[in-house]
Design an enzyme around this catalytic site. Structure first.
Site, short mmCIF file in Angstrom:
data_model
loop_
_atom_site.label_atom_id
_atom_site.label_comp_id
_atom_site.label_asym_id
_atom_site.label_seq_id
_atom_site.Cartn_x
_atom_site.Cartn_y
_atom_site.Cartn_z
N GLU A 1 101.58 171.16 63.75
CA GLU A 1 101.79 170.91 62.21
C GLU A 1 102.99 170.28 62.16
OE1 GLU A 1 100.41 173.62 58.90
OE2 GLU A 1 99.14 174.61 60.39
N GLY A 2 103.33 169.63 63.10
CA GLY A 2 104.62 168.78 63.30
C GLY A 2 105.73 169.52 63.92
N1 COS Z 1 103.52 163.70 50.89
C1 COS Z 1 102.76 162.61 50.21
N2 COS Z 1 102.98 161.42 50.91
C2 COS Z 1 103.82 161.28 52.10
C3 COS Z 1 104.51 162.24 52.72
C4 COS Z 1 104.25 163.56 52.00
N3 COS Z 1 104.79 164.47 52.65
N4 COS Z 1 104.98 161.92 53.67
C5 COS Z 1 105.05 160.41 53.94
N5 COS Z 1 104.01 160.12 52.71
C6 COS Z 1 103.77 158.80 52.27
C7 COS Z 1 104.90 157.64 52.33
O1 COS Z 1 105.54 157.68 51.11
C8 COS Z 1 104.33 156.51 52.94
O2 COS Z 1 103.72 155.93 51.49
P1 COS Z 1 103.70 154.33 51.21
O3 COS Z 1 103.18 153.59 52.16
O4 COS Z 1 103.08 154.04 49.82
O5 COS Z 1 105.23 154.09 51.02
C9 COS Z 1 103.16 156.60 53.92
O6 COS Z 1 103.08 158.08 53.48
C10 COS Z 1 103.60 156.61 55.02
O7 COS Z 1 104.84 157.34 55.21
P2 COS Z 1 105.78 157.12 56.46
O8 COS Z 1 106.18 155.66 56.69
O9 COS Z 1 106.95 158.06 56.23
O10 COS Z 1 105.00 157.43 57.60
P3 COS Z 1 105.20 157.42 59.21
O11 COS Z 1 104.32 157.00 60.02
O12 COS Z 1 106.72 157.10 59.48
O13 COS Z 1 105.19 159.21 59.84
C11 COS Z 1 105.95 161.27 59.96
C12 COS Z 1 105.84 160.17 59.26
C13 COS Z 1 106.45 161.16 61.37
C14 COS Z 1 106.57 162.54 59.12
C15 COS Z 1 104.23 161.94 60.14
O14 COS Z 1 103.39 161.05 60.90
C16 COS Z 1 104.07 163.33 60.54
O15 COS Z 1 104.29 164.26 59.76
N6 COS Z 1 103.62 163.46 62.01
C17 COS Z 1 103.32 164.82 62.30
C18 COS Z 1 102.00 164.88 62.36
C19 COS Z 1 101.41 166.38 62.26
O16 COS Z 1 102.18 167.07 61.77
N7 COS Z 1 100.23 166.56 63.19
C20 COS Z 1 99.80 167.95 63.43
C21 COS Z 1 98.57 167.73 63.03
S1 COS Z 1 98.05 169.76 62.41
S2 COS Z 1 98.28 170.79 64.19
#
Ligand code: COS
Length: 369
Positions: free
Chosen positions: A354-355
């Site tokens: 979950e990240g």
């Molecule tokens: N809630 C709602 N929207 C969100 C958000 C959130 N928590 N976080 C990001 N967004 C939106 C952003 O606002 C952006 O929107 P716009 O395109 O309209 O500007 C879009 O989603 C993309 O966001 P961002 O550019 O921040 O995405 P990244 O590719 O940089 O990824 C991380 C961000 C690294 C935080 C994300 O990929 C992540 O959480 N990775 C881990 C995944 C994970 O937890 N995997 C486990 C699976 S379950 S075991």
């Protein structure tokens, strides 16, 4: 003051903690020899007892989810897993599903159907926006092709909420979420995965999985934001699970260090041991504060940063606490099957799934002015 008396919680959370604590004392731990059977039975029994009601619905009470996960993880991390997956696996239906899609919640909240969340792929872990599994429109159907991995409840699940690329735009804006029944033709378990703290886990293949148009959850192209919103709700609960394990390790260590020693006195008579116990108690309380704050904030509105802080701190702190517990138990700490030895294995994955911790740091850093 008992942490349940802190002002973030309400009386319904305290009542839940008391009821679930009594249930756990009667019902846990269960035999883990047959993991699939144990997880199905745990879901059933938690459902029959009414505790899965809070895992799905039009609103999610994240404080209740945290209280439940902390309590379950204290007694049996596999019970916490079985509970948590019903929520994570249906989170997208609770938050974004249609009334028809939400009918699944009746079955998952009863423990009759098992749920799973399918985001990760062999080429897409921390970089969740790079999902490569495709979903294309073909007449009155969606057709899904690709691979998912590290899917908890993979193979066991009756339904998956799954992220696939529908291509409205490049990257994160071209993903959508789908409700995929576990028995959909073309969905296969490619490999069961074993982990250091085993739970049902699999790599899945999707070969031309054909779904009706109403399998789409929410709007096409909104899947990434929906998946992030689901994680915003469940990351504090991962912190809560870590907290439950840390509390158990502290409780075991307090009992162990209070035992009379053949040479006289107890381990706790030593100031150096007292110092370690103090650090463990401090880690536990700091985690509890961050977890309760994140859950309270999420229950009031979006709380991405608070969720990341709670998960990061509580999982890292629990690893420290449990490591110290193993150390203070000496040989008993590494004896296979001792409580602290199994906690040592159980807690590790929480800093990854979950990240991972560094992803939480990234989320926190991005939130700073
Ligand atoms: N809630 C709602 N929207 C969100 C958000 C959130 N928590 N976080 C990001 N967004 C939106 C952003 O606002 C952006 O929107 P716009 O395109 O309209 O500007 C879009 O989603 C993309 O966001 P961002 O550019 O921040 O995405 P990244 O590719 O940089 O990824 C991380 C961000 C690294 C935080 C994300 O990929 C992540 O959480 N990775 C881990 C995944 C994970 O937890 N995997 C486990 C699976 S379950 S075991």
């Amino acid at each position: 003051m008992d942490h349940l008396a802190w002002p973030f919680l309400e009386d319904r959370h305290r009542a839940l903690a008391a009821d679930l604590e009594a249930w756990c004392a009667r019902s846990l731990p269960v035999d883990h020899a047959d993991l699939d059977a144990a997880c199905r039975a745990l879901a059933r029994r938690l459902g029959d007892a009414g505790f899965l009601r809070i895992t799905g619905g039009e609103t999610l009470d994240v404080r209740a989810l945290c209280v439940a996960r902390e309590t379950l993880a204290f007694h049996d991390p596999l019970a916490d897993f079985a509970f948590a997956m019903q929520g994570l696996g249906t989170g997208a239906l609770s938050l974004f599903g249609t009334p028809a899609q939400r009918l699944w919640l009746d079955r998952t909240r009863g423990g009759e159907a098992i749920a799973a969340f399918a985001l990760t792929e062999p080429g897409s872990g921390s970089d969740a926006a790079s999902v490569a599994t495709t979903a294309r429109r073909d007449g009155g159907s969606w057709v899904l092709d690709g691979e998912k991995t590290w899917i908890s409840n993979g193979g066991l699940a009756d339904l998956y909420t799954l992220v696939a690329r529908t291509g409205e735009a490049p990257g994160a804006r071209g993903l959508s979420m789908f409700l995929v029944p576990g028995d959909a033709p073309g969905l296969q378990v490619a490999e069961r995965l074993d982990a250091m703290a085993p739970h049902p886990l699999a790599r899945l293949r999707l070969d031309g999985v054909r779904l009706p148009l109403d399998a789409l959850i929410g709007a096409a192209g909104a899947g990434f934001k929906q998946a992030m919103a689901v994680l915003d709700h469940f990351r504090p609960t991962v912190g809560a699970a870590a907290l439950g394990m840390a509390r158990r390790a502290l409780a075991e260590t307090l009992a162990w260090t209070a035992k009379p020693r053949p040479s006289g006195g107890t381990l706790r008579d030593h100031q150096i041991v007292q110092g370690h116990l103090a650090d463990m108690a401090l880690d536990v309380d700091a985690s509890a504060l961050l977890v309760q704050r994140a859950a309270w904030a999420r229950d009031r509105g979006r709380a991405t940063r608070e969720a990341a802080m709670a998960k990061l701190h509580a999982t890292e702190a629990a690893s420290r606490v449990i490591d110290t517990a193993v150390q203070l138990h000496g040989g008993e700490g590494v004896r296979k099957g001792s409580v602290v030895e199994s906690l040592y294995r159980d807690v590790r994955a929480l800093r990854i799934y979950e990240g991972a911790s560094d992803i939480q740091r990234l989320v926190i850093a991005r939130s700073l002015p």
